[in-house]
Write a protein that holds these residues in place. Structure first.
Motif, PDB file in Angstrom:
ATOM      1  N   GLN A 153       0.806  -1.228   0.000  1.00  0.00           N
ATOM      2  CA  GLN A 153       0.000   0.000   0.000  1.00  0.00           C
ATOM      3  C   GLN A 153       0.842   1.283   0.000  1.00  0.00           C
ATOM      4  O   GLN A 153       0.291   2.379   0.012  1.00  0.00           O
ATOM      5  CB  GLN A 153      -0.931  -0.009   1.218  1.00  0.00           C
ATOM      6  N   PHE A 154       2.202   1.147  -0.017  1.00  0.00           N
ATOM      7  CA  PHE A 154       3.044   2.348   0.085  1.00  0.00           C
ATOM      8  C   PHE A 154       3.709   2.715  -1.248  1.00  0.00           C
ATOM      9  O   PHE A 154       3.953   1.853  -2.081  1.00  0.00           O
ATOM     10  CB  PHE A 154       4.110   2.146   1.180  1.00  0.00           C
ATOM     11  N   ASP A 155       4.015   4.014  -1.363  1.00  0.00           N
ATOM     12  CA  ASP A 155       4.668   4.518  -2.590  1.00  0.00           C
ATOM     13  C   ASP A 155       6.182   4.602  -2.413  1.00  0.00           C
ATOM     14  O   ASP A 155       6.932   4.486  -3.380  1.00  0.00           O
ATOM     15  CB  ASP A 155       4.154   5.939  -2.898  1.00  0.00           C
ATOM     16  N   ILE A 156       6.599   4.889  -1.169  1.00  0.00           N
ATOM     17  CA  ILE A 156       8.029   5.041  -0.882  1.00  0.00           C
ATOM     18  C   ILE A 156       8.340   4.192   0.349  1.00  0.00           C
ATOM     19  O   ILE A 156       7.578   4.218   1.329  1.00  0.00           O
ATOM     20  CB  ILE A 156       8.377   6.521  -0.576  1.00  0.00           C
ATOM     21  N   ILE A 157       9.441   3.454   0.311  1.00  0.00           N
ATOM     22  CA  ILE A 157       9.853   2.664   1.480  1.00  0.00           C
ATOM     23  C   ILE A 157      11.313   3.002   1.786  1.00  0.00           C
ATOM     24  O   ILE A 157      12.166   2.977   0.882  1.00  0.00           O
ATOM     25  CB  ILE A 157       9.690   1.152   1.216  1.00  0.00           C
ATOM     26  N   ILE A 158      11.586   3.341   3.038  1.00  0.00           N
ATOM     27  CA  ILE A 158      12.972   3.600   3.449  1.00  0.00           C
ATOM     28  C   ILE A 158      13.322   2.574   4.520  1.00  0.00           C
ATOM     29  O   ILE A 158      12.585   2.430   5.507  1.00  0.00           O
ATOM     30  CB  ILE A 158      13.141   5.041   3.993  1.00  0.00           C
ATOM     31  N   THR A 159      14.406   1.839   4.323  1.00  0.00           N
ATOM     32  CA  THR A 159      14.767   0.806   5.293  1.00  0.00           C
ATOM     33  C   THR A 159      16.101   1.155   5.960  1.00  0.00           C
ATOM     34  O   THR A 159      17.048   1.570   5.287  1.00  0.00           O
ATOM     35  CB  THR A 159      14.870  -0.575   4.623  1.00  0.00           C
ATOM     36  N   THR A 160      16.148   0.979   7.288  1.00  0.00           N
ATOM     37  CA  THR A 160      17.337   1.395   8.057  1.00  0.00           C
ATOM     38  C   THR A 160      17.746   0.346   9.088  1.00  0.00           C
ATOM     39  O   THR A 160      18.545   0.635   9.963  1.00  0.00           O
ATOM     40  CB  THR A 160      17.051   2.702   8.833  1.00  0.00           C
ATOM     41  N   ALA A 161      17.170  -0.854   9.037  1.00  0.00           N
ATOM     42  CA  ALA A 161      17.324  -1.801  10.153  1.00  0.00           C
ATOM     43  C   ALA A 161      18.704  -2.456  10.228  1.00  0.00           C
ATOM     44  O   ALA A 161      19.227  -2.973   9.229  1.00  0.00           O
ATOM     45  CB  ALA A 161      16.249  -2.887  10.056  1.00  0.00           C
ATOM     46  N   GLN A 162      19.269  -2.418  11.415  1.00  0.00           N
ATOM     47  CA  GLN A 162      20.583  -3.030  11.667  1.00  0.00           C
ATOM     48  C   GLN A 162      20.529  -3.775  12.989  1.00  0.00           C
ATOM     49  O   GLN A 162      19.773  -3.404  13.882  1.00  0.00           O
ATOM     50  CB  GLN A 162      21.660  -1.940  11.843  1.00  0.00           C
TER      51      GLN A 162
END
Ligand code: NAD
Length: 382
Positions: free
Chosen positions: A261-270
């Protein structure tokens, strides 16, 4: 007034490729000089970050050759993990400080050890210790990276972020999902909210929910997409723990479903000392709308949070999704990033000065930064 200058700190020109930062800035030089440390840089080291050799000279920094810095400095500060040939050129008994990620770069400690260089790895900093806050280069660099990830995604997206009512009709706002709401994720949320996007975020640590909500974003409840119960997602030192295989698979399936359902995804998981967890699989990427943009800050040689992301590469999938592997983002605001990083580095080194030389006291809580056992070698051993 400056103390008598008894110790030297050098920094090399490491601004190669996408790296634009420098480990000493004219601003951090003032702090170092005040503490009795004479800073020196290799000519041109600060140019990409906006600092000329004359700016450094005016701030009291010496301009030396690469060899002079390595052979004569009591300590050398690094932006990136140095090549072993560089490590072995450093003076025996000298110090070094940088973001060495020694939990992942398993042989770096051994290289410093055999070069007889005492190495301080800032990535081992006990971050919840209040006197260590000004030394926390992971936080300062993640702040810059999170901010720039938001701007990069906005720029690469083919539509507006805010909702707008115009004479020609209403423009729908962009829906953004942030996966991993630590330092970088929270900075990305704040920046995207200011740009007018509809922001939703998710993190495995229960404490992150409050922080997401306090920034005015929605919390993604993965349980409603069949995700695992991660009420115990917190690990040691405020970090996330590594999930079990079963939890990982359940999390991926739920994220894949929710992401559509999203247009932009930013991933930062560490997760410290581990390869970044895969949160969005190939199937999840294929389920996204055409034109969607993904920015994976965690992209690395070990893999990233998105299956198929590659560090420093933009991949356009057959289904029309752009995947940007962007571990370099702190370097895209090099002046701010360098000033912050140089202050962190200066504070770490100043902490270890005692009687005009660098000393590591084993009882000190910050002694955990020393990854090489050359710790207490006298500095006259050059
Ligand atoms: P990080 O870069 O290690 O990870 C980024 C985020 O990814 C974290 O919030 C983590 O919980 C999340 N994450 C990891 N695995 C995940 C998964 N499978 N699914 C979803 N999210 C996942 O972390 P960071 O941003 O450097 O900092 C993490 C936390 O450390 C902070 O939020 C804070 O609680 C703590 N911290 C405290 C201080 C302090 O007390 N001064 C300073 C810095 C950080």
């Amino acid at each position: 007034m400056n103390k008598t200058l008894t110790i030297t700190l050098g920094a090399l020109n490491e601004a190669i490729g996408s790296e634009c930062r420098v480990a000493i800035t004219p601003e951090s030089a003032a702090k170092l000089l005040k503490a009795g440390v004479q800073p020196a840089i290799e000519s041109g080291a600060g140019v990409k970050a906006g600092f000329t050799d004359s700016d450094y000279e005016a701030a009291g920094v010496k301009i030396l050759s690469r060899n002079e810095i390595l052979k004569s400095s009591d300590a050398v500060a690094y932006i990136s993990v140095p090549e072993s040939s560089v490590i072995y050129t450093q003076a025996k008994g000298s110090f070094t400080v940088g973001l060495f990620s020694s939990l992942v770069n398993k042989n770096i400690a051994q290289q410093f050890e055999s070069a007889k260089v005492t190495a301080l790895d800032i990535t081992l900093l006990p971050r919840q210790l209040s006197r260590a806050q000004s030394m926390d280069a992971m936080t300062s660099q993640a702040c810059v990276a999170g901010y720039k990830a938001a701007l990069l995604a906005a720029n690469e997206y083919n539509a507006f972020l805010p909702m707008m009512s115009t004479a020609a009709g209403t423009i729908k706002p962009a829906a953004v999902l942030i996966l991993g709401a630590g330092i970088a994720g929270l900075q990305a949320i704040g920046t995207l909210k200011r740009l007018g996007a509809l922001v939703t975020a998710y993190d495995v640590r229960p404490a992150a929910k409050e922080e997401i909500l306090s920034l005015g974003a929605k919390f993604l409840d993965l349980a409603s997409f069949g995700g695992p119960d991660l009420s115990a997602g917190q690990g040691k030192g405020g970090y996330a723990r590594e999930l079990t295989n079963e939890e990982k698979l359940a999390q991926q399936a739920a994220v894949d479903k929710a992401a559509a359902q999203f247009d932009i995804i930013i991933t930062t998981a560490q997760v410290p000392g581990r390869k970044p967890p895969v949160l969005l699989t190939k199937a999840g990427v294929e389920g996204l709308k055409r034109g969607s943009v993904i920015v994976d800050i965690a992209a690395s040689a070990l893999g990233g949070n998105v299956e198929g992301s590659q560090p420093e590469m933009t991949i356009q999938t057959d289904s029309g999704v752009k995947i940007i592997g962007a571990p370099y983002l702190a370097s895209t605001a090099p002046k701010t990033a360098s000033n912050l990083l140089a202050r962190n580095i200066a504070d770490v080194l100043i902490h270890f000065i005692s009687d005009g030389k660098f000393v590591i006291q084993d009882a000190d809580e910050l002694a955990v930064l020393a990854i090489s056992a050359a710790n207490n070698r006298p500095q006259s051993d050059k």
